[in-house]
Design a protein around this motif. Structure first.
Motif: not given
Lengths: 112, 114
Positions: A36, A38, A41-44, A46, A87, A102
């Motif tokens: 993943x 990010x 600071x946005x949403x992770x 995929x 990640x 995570x």
């Protein structure tokens, strides 16, 4: 879930391939490798996942070693928008009910 | 492209107040999740939800937290009595397949508790 180890940061020149390594030496037979990212600071988001075989999609390629103890995420032509935290996550059987663990990830900085 | 939407984008509340964070998962997804990220820290799993019940929850998800799917589209996270340490970014996610690690995350709701 198996623990993963990633370098804290990496740099890459725009247009070049970014190769992000991940060690998961304690991975077990039914555990998948997920990547993943990010962005600020946005949403992770995929990227890709695999079990044994190498995988490729429109975003990236995933190379898993034969012993499955490590993997490499490849962004073939990195752009400035690929600057993000990446990640590597290992989870069993598609992960237990979507529970992703995570870590700190790798901060990839793509520079002009 | 379908996406997970979250509201509000930012909420400021006083300690002890109740907060409800809302999420609209992707329409054909059946599995729903909440994660949180305290500033500068890791993304942490809170809870997973399927078929109107909690599938799994973390130690963080104590009695102050609850989740609900009040209708066919919304998925909510309620914090009954907020604490300063609840200040974080809360991410909703959904997935199509049972046990899938391919989650689609929303942009998050930033909660600030004063």
């Amino acid at each position: 879930d198996a623990k993963t180890t990633q370098p804290p940061s990496m740099d890459c020149a725009e247009g070049r391939a970014a190769n992000l390594p991940c060690n998961h030496s304690t991975i077990s037979g039914n555990e998948y490798v997920y990547w993943y990212r990010q962005i600020h600071s946005q949403g992770p988001q995929y990227i890709i996942h695999g079990l044994k075989n190498n995988e490729t999609n429109e975003m990236a390629s995933l190379i898993i070693t034969e012993d499955r103890k490590s993997s490499t995420l490849i962004l073939p032509h990195a752009t400035l928008r690929d600057t993000a935290v990446y990640y590597c996550i290992v989870g069993a059987g598609g992960t237990s009910y979507g529970k992703l663990t995570f870590g700190q990830g790798t901060i990839l900085t793509v520079h002009p | 492209e379908p996406e997970v939407t979250q509201t509000p984008s930012h909420q400021v509340t006083q300690m002890g107040q109740e907060v409800i964070l809302r999420c609209v998962p992707i329409s054909n997804h059946l599995y729903f999740y909440w994660y949180r990220q305290i500033l500068g820290q890791k993304v942490e799993f809170l809870v997973s939800f399927y078929n109107n019940e909690i599938s799994e929850k973390s130690e963080i998800f104590d009695d102050q937290f609850s989740v609900e799917r009040p209708d066919g589209s919304n998925f909510t996270l309620k914090i009954r009595s907020t604490k300063l340490e609840d200040s974080a970014m809360y991410f909703c996610a959904s997935s199509e397949l049972r046990g899938s690690g391919e989650l689609f995350f929303g942009e998050g709701s930033r909660l600030t508790v004063l």
